[in-house]
Scaffold this active site. Structure first.
Site, short mmCIF file in Angstrom:
data_model
loop_
_atom_site.label_atom_id
_atom_site.label_comp_id
_atom_site.label_asym_id
_atom_site.label_seq_id
_atom_site.Cartn_x
_atom_site.Cartn_y
_atom_site.Cartn_z
N LYS A 14 0.08 4.32 -0.18
CA LYS A 14 -0.50 5.51 0.47
C LYS A 14 -0.24 6.74 -0.41
O LYS A 14 -0.27 6.63 -1.62
CB LYS A 14 0.05 5.64 1.90
CG LYS A 14 -0.09 4.32 2.68
CD LYS A 14 0.22 4.42 4.13
CE LYS A 14 0.02 3.07 4.80
NZ LYS A 14 0.21 3.11 6.24
N GLY B 159 3.08 1.90 10.72
CA GLY B 159 4.10 2.93 10.57
C GLY B 159 4.84 3.25 11.86
O GLY B 159 5.59 4.22 11.92
N GLU C 93 -6.41 4.78 8.00
CA GLU C 93 -6.15 6.21 7.77
C GLU C 93 -7.39 6.88 7.19
O GLU C 93 -7.69 8.03 7.50
CB GLU C 93 -4.92 6.38 6.86
CG GLU C 93 -3.64 6.06 7.65
CD GLU C 93 -2.53 5.42 6.83
OE1 GLU C 93 -2.55 5.52 5.60
OE2 GLU C 93 -1.65 4.79 7.46
N HIS D 38 -9.35 1.48 5.00
CA HIS D 38 -8.03 1.58 5.66
C HIS D 38 -8.15 2.50 6.88
O HIS D 38 -8.89 3.48 6.85
CB HIS D 38 -6.99 2.12 4.67
CG HIS D 38 -5.61 2.01 5.22
ND1 HIS D 38 -5.10 2.92 6.11
CD2 HIS D 38 -4.66 1.05 5.05
CE1 HIS D 38 -3.88 2.53 6.46
NE2 HIS D 38 -3.59 1.41 5.84
N ASN E 21 0.87 -1.18 0.00
CA ASN E 21 0.00 0.00 0.00
C ASN E 21 0.90 1.22 0.00
O ASN E 21 1.55 1.52 1.00
CB ASN E 21 -0.89 -0.01 1.26
CG ASN E 21 -1.72 1.25 1.38
OD1 ASN E 21 -1.76 2.07 0.46
ND2 ASN E 21 -2.37 1.41 2.52
N SER F 107 3.76 -2.50 10.16
CA SER F 107 5.22 -2.63 10.32
C SER F 107 5.76 -3.98 9.84
O SER F 107 6.69 -4.52 10.43
CB SER F 107 5.62 -2.35 11.77
OG SER F 107 5.25 -1.03 12.13
N GLU G 262 -5.20 -4.89 10.43
CA GLU G 262 -4.11 -3.94 10.66
C GLU G 262 -4.37 -3.20 11.97
O GLU G 262 -5.14 -2.23 12.00
CB GLU G 262 -4.05 -2.92 9.52
CG GLU G 262 -3.80 -3.52 8.16
CD GLU G 262 -3.22 -2.51 7.18
OE1 GLU G 262 -2.16 -2.80 6.62
OE2 GLU G 262 -3.79 -1.42 7.02
#
Ligand code: 13P
Length: 251
Positions: free
Chosen positions: A11, A174, A98, A96, A9, A213, A168
């Protein structure tokens, strides 16, 4: 037997020129993946979808990072399923964290988007996972359960065969703080048990990915868990060397 799946991904990273360079450099890797029965792909920004599709090996999965549930209309800044189909894009990340955090993506919205994708024989990659506060409060399974039940409400076993689920945990994205393989397997196994309850034996065909990660050094441990069929990888998918390492470490 579920095929392994490695998805990057990207992003909001890479210009089209950078995406093209990566796509060209990935051609041999995609063939290597397929020789080893592994599906491999990336989710570039909208502006690079066509570039990657044109320059990567045709077997490379190219996924959009989002889509609107309407075909067209007054939705400034959005894109629709027919627009993706025009470029041969049939995989889409949905929900997702985010997007859930910054764009008010609710389980209901995810459901509506996946309904359109499934009706069009496309593949949603439905992302679920708890925040740090929810993890610390011991609410992981409760959160994931409602994300799955509300997001997939009313779908049929036939429809969800194509679905991919990505677990996730938000606190691991991250941050370099991986969920342990025990936690990841426990939650992915739990997700499969809900899928079994909702859809019966089709649950054994649905691929469940872990994301957060994931790196070349730890991907193999995740993929050796019985309910983890692949990885959804952010940072470590951006450079071709590291992307290559993710694949070669799971061959
Ligand atoms: P990182 O691999 O950078 O933690 O990101 C995970 C992710 O959000 C993939 O969708």
């Amino acid at each position: 037997m579920r095929r392994k799946l490695l998805l990057g991904n990207w992003k909001m990273n890479k210009t089209s020129a950078e995406a093209k360079e990566f796509a060209l450099a990935s051609r041999d890797l995609v063939n290597l993946a397929h020789q080893n029965n592994i599906d491999i792909g990336v989710a570039p920004t909208y502006l690079s979808l066509a570039t990657v599709k044109e320059n990567a090996d045709p077997k490379m999965i190219v996924a959009a990072q989002n889509v609107h549930f309407m075909d067209h209309g007054a939705y400034t800044g959005e894109i629709s399923v027919p627009m993706l189909q025009e470029f041969g894009i049939d995989w889409v990340l949905i929900g997702h964290s985010e997007r859930r955090a910054y764009d008010n993506e609710t389980n209901q919205k995810c459901h509506d988007k996946m309904a359109v994708l499934l009706a069009n024989n496309m593949v949603p990659v439905y992302c679920v996972g708890e925040t740090l506060a929810q993890f610390e409060a011991g609410q992981t399974k409760e959160v994931v359960s409602s994300q799955i039940r509300e997001g997939l409400a009313d779908f049929t076993p036939e429809q969800v065969k194509r679905l991919v689920v990505a677990y996730e945990p938000v606190w691991s994205i991250g941050t370099g703080k991986n969920a342990s393989t025990e936690i990841a397997q426990d939650v992915c196994g739990y997700i499969r048990s809900i899928l079994r309850e909702l859809f019966g034996e089709v649950a054994e065909e649905i691929r469940i990915l872990y994301g957060g990660s994931v790196k070349p050094e730890n991907i193999k441990a995740y993929l050796s868990c019985p309910d983890i069929d692949g990885g959804l990888v952010g940072g470590a998918s951006l450079k071709i060397d590291s992307y290559s390492g993710l694949l070669t470490n799971i061959l």
